[in-house]
Design a protein around this motif. Structure first.
Motif, PDB file in Angstrom:
ATOM      1  N   UNK A  38     -17.941  -4.688  -9.637  1.00  0.00           N
ATOM      2  CA  UNK A  38     -16.809  -5.549  -9.308  1.00  0.00           C
ATOM      3  C   UNK A  38     -16.346  -6.267 -10.571  1.00  0.00           C
ATOM      4  N   UNK A  39     -15.073  -6.186 -10.844  1.00  0.00           N
ATOM      5  CA  UNK A  39     -14.462  -6.916 -11.953  1.00  0.00           C
ATOM      6  C   UNK A  39     -13.391  -7.840 -11.400  1.00  0.00           C
ATOM      7  N   UNK A  40     -13.473  -9.107 -11.773  1.00  0.00           N
ATOM      8  CA  UNK A  40     -12.495 -10.096 -11.334  1.00  0.00           C
ATOM      9  C   UNK A  40     -11.518 -10.374 -12.459  1.00  0.00           C
ATOM     10  N   UNK A  41     -10.243 -10.460 -12.112  1.00  0.00           N
ATOM     11  CA  UNK A  41      -9.228 -10.736 -13.127  1.00  0.00           C
ATOM     12  C   UNK A  41      -9.467 -12.080 -13.807  1.00  0.00           C
ATOM     13  N   UNK A  42     -10.060 -13.018 -13.079  1.00  0.00           N
ATOM     14  CA  UNK A  42     -10.305 -14.346 -13.644  1.00  0.00           C
ATOM     15  C   UNK A  42     -11.508 -14.357 -14.589  1.00  0.00           C
ATOM     16  N   UNK A  43     -12.387 -13.353 -14.489  1.00  0.00           N
ATOM     17  CA  UNK A  43     -13.588 -13.277 -15.323  1.00  0.00           C
ATOM     18  C   UNK A  43     -13.633 -11.883 -15.946  1.00  0.00           C
ATOM     19  N   UNK A  44     -12.737 -11.650 -16.896  1.00  0.00           N
ATOM     20  CA  UNK A  44     -12.553 -10.321 -17.451  1.00  0.00           C
ATOM     21  C   UNK A  44     -13.792  -9.782 -18.156  1.00  0.00           C
ATOM     22  N   UNK A  45     -14.591 -10.658 -18.744  1.00  0.00           N
ATOM     23  CA  UNK A  45     -15.728 -10.210 -19.543  1.00  0.00           C
ATOM     24  C   UNK A  45     -16.991 -10.000 -18.724  1.00  0.00           C
ATOM     25  N   UNK A  73     -21.168 -19.000  -9.181  1.00  0.00           N
ATOM     26  CA  UNK A  73     -20.413 -20.118  -8.622  1.00  0.00           C
ATOM     27  C   UNK A  73     -18.944 -20.091  -9.032  1.00  0.00           C
ATOM     28  N   UNK A  74     -18.630 -19.335 -10.061  1.00  0.00           N
ATOM     29  CA  UNK A  74     -17.238 -19.268 -10.513  1.00  0.00           C
ATOM     30  C   UNK A  74     -16.394 -18.330  -9.664  1.00  0.00           C
ATOM     31  N   UNK A  75     -17.027 -17.540  -8.819  1.00  0.00           N
ATOM     32  CA  UNK A  75     -16.283 -16.643  -7.939  1.00  0.00           C
ATOM     33  C   UNK A  75     -15.706 -17.458  -6.787  1.00  0.00           C
ATOM     34  N   UNK A  76     -14.407 -17.369  -6.593  1.00  0.00           N
ATOM     35  CA  UNK A  76     -13.718 -18.174  -5.594  1.00  0.00           C
ATOM     36  C   UNK A  76     -12.929 -17.285  -4.633  1.00  0.00           C
ATOM     37  N   UNK A  77     -12.695 -17.776  -3.415  1.00  0.00           N
ATOM     38  CA  UNK A  77     -11.897 -16.998  -2.464  1.00  0.00           C
ATOM     39  C   UNK A  77     -10.491 -16.717  -2.998  1.00  0.00           C
ATOM     40  N   UNK A  78      -9.972 -15.574  -2.602  1.00  0.00           N
ATOM     41  CA  UNK A  78      -8.621 -15.102  -2.926  1.00  0.00           C
ATOM     42  C   UNK A  78      -8.453 -14.659  -4.375  1.00  0.00           C
ATOM     43  N   UNK A  79      -9.553 -14.567  -5.153  1.00  0.00           N
ATOM     44  CA  UNK A  79      -9.444 -13.987  -6.487  1.00  0.00           C
ATOM     45  C   UNK A  79      -9.147 -12.494  -6.359  1.00  0.00           C
ATOM     46  N   UNK A  80      -8.277 -11.987  -7.224  1.00  0.00           N
ATOM     47  CA  UNK A  80      -8.013 -10.548  -7.219  1.00  0.00           C
ATOM     48  C   UNK A  80      -9.154  -9.825  -7.921  1.00  0.00           C
ATOM     49  N   UNK A  81      -9.487  -8.651  -7.424  1.00  0.00           N
ATOM     50  CA  UNK A  81     -10.651  -7.924  -7.913  1.00  0.00           C
ATOM     51  C   UNK A  81     -10.348  -6.441  -8.033  1.00  0.00           C
TER      52      UNK A  81
END
Length: 407
Positions: free
Chosen positions: A272-279, A311-319
């Motif tokens: 899983x890669x989140x746009x908010x946590x690119x690295x 803890x940085x993963x939040x609801x509605x983040x695009x993935x």
């Protein structure tokens, strides 16, 4: 016989030798002239190479992950909590106190808000007083029963001794029966009073809003002074005080094309890669496949749970979800430097790339590794962020002048 003039038959060796020397010297002069011309042409060609401006396309040295080499399918989606609630009250009233705000962590059963409850509080007090009154009546009735029992015993003894008429005894017996029957009614009255008290307690409890589970407050929907109703149809009323979610139930809901559905199965490892946590890349696995197709998009909803949580993963983040052939080893999770294959050339027997520095290029020998999807791993020679030439031609050499163009 005439005498022959033999002097004419002599070979003039001096003249021929002189002619041969002159020819040799002429050949050497032409040879040197040719060498000078070749050297001049080489110098001119090299100068032209340095002075010529080559139009090139460039790419950026990036980072890639080994998971790209074992990817079966890519999909996009959003992080969604599986346990989420809009918390309100069954009662209707004005919000008197609010003890949380966005981001507050709450425990199950914790009081997060309270409505005005003086009216139902008064009803509770009245119900509690009625319970006490019913219990007092029971005590009085029990006293009367004990007294009636004593009178009945005395009347029975006097009747046996012929000192009391039968009618007087019957009156004593009737009084005892009435007192005994009254006890049952008084006990039932206590039950009614206690039921009324519990009803009043429930009414008061409904004005106290508690957290239904452990979670985090996502949004605050009402402020102190707002009227809270079960159905917020009235003007300027609110149906919920806060919206909260259980962060331990976060999942990714990804849309998978129905044509690729056979590549996904329950329990399959994913990354899983989140746009908010690119690295960062998170381990995950397919939790559920919703057994229905969205006919408008021709997709199936696949729910992916996090194996690792942050803890940085939040609801509605695009993935972005990558469905893998197998689980990744720990050594395969780190990012690696990578370049497009078309940027690699072989010069002097070594693989190299041309790094763009200003308007010049620099030949950088590299050490390649595994193929990572559409890129090739580079173990040394360049670093992420460097600009390199795409599809370099032989005419572009070390130090050549270039002009970057886009297509």
């Amino acid at each position: 016989m005439e005498q022959q003039d033999l002097s004419r038959l002599r070979i003039d060796r001096g003249e021929k030798a002189s002619t041969g020397v002159r020819a040799s010297r002429s050949r050497r002069r032409w040879l040197w002239l040719a060498l000078l011309l070749l050297a001049g042409a080489a110098v001119g060609f090299a100068y032209w190479q340095l002075r010529a401006i080559h139009e090139v396309e460039v790419a950026t040295v990036t980072t890639a992950y080994p998971s790209q080499a074992i990817a079966l399918l890519n999909a996009t989606g959003y992080v969604v909590p599986q346990r989420k609630a809009s918390v309100g009250s069954k009662a209707t009233g004005r919000l008197e106190w609010l003890g949380v705000q966005e981001g507050s962590k709450v425990q199950e059963g914790a009081v997060i808000a309270r409505l005005e409850n003086r009216d139902v509080g008064a009803l509770l007090n009245q119900a509690q007083a009625n319970v006490q009154l019913a219990r007092a009546n029971l005590e009085q009735g029990q006293a009367e029963l004990r007294n009636a029992e004593l009178e009945l015993n005395r009347a029975r003894d006097l009747v046996d001794r012929k000192f009391l008429s039968r009618s007087a005894y019957d009156q004593a017996l009737a009084r005892y029966d009435r007192a005994k029957a009254g006890i049952s009614g008084l006990k039932a009255a206590i039950g009614v009073a206690e039921a009324n008290r519990r009803n009043a307690e429930v009414a008061v409890e409904q004005t106290i809003i508690r957290a239904p589970f452990d979670g985090v407050v996502l949004t605050k929907n009402a402020n102190v002074g707002d009227v809270i109703t079960t159905f917020s149809a009235a003007v300027d009323t609110k149906g919920a005080v806060v919206t909260m979610a259980d962060m331990s139930t976060l999942e990714v809901e990804a849309d998978v094309s129905e044509s690729n559905l056979q590549k996904a199965k329950v329990g399959q490892p994913v990354e899983i890669q989140l746009d908010a946590l690119q690295d960062m890349r998170f381990r995950g696995e397919v939790a559920r496949i919703v057994p229905t197709v969205d006919r408008a998009k021709a997709t199936v909803l696949v729910k992916v749970r996090f194996v690792e949580r942050d803890e940085r993963v939040l609801p509605e983040m695009s993935a972005k979800v990558t469905f893998l052939e197998r689980n990744l080893d720990d050594g395969e999770r780190a990012a690696r430097t990578a370049v497009p294959p078309s940027s690699i050339v072989t010069r002097d027997g070594r693989k190299s790339v041309l790094v763009v520095e200003g308007d010049r290029v620099k030949l950088a020998p590299i050490e390649t590794g595994a193929v990572l999807g559409e890129t090739v791993e580079v173990k040394s020679g360049v670093k992420p962020g460097d600009k390199i030439v795409l599809k370099p031609v032989d005419a572009i050499t070390d130090g050549a002048q270039v002009k970057v163009v886009t297509k």
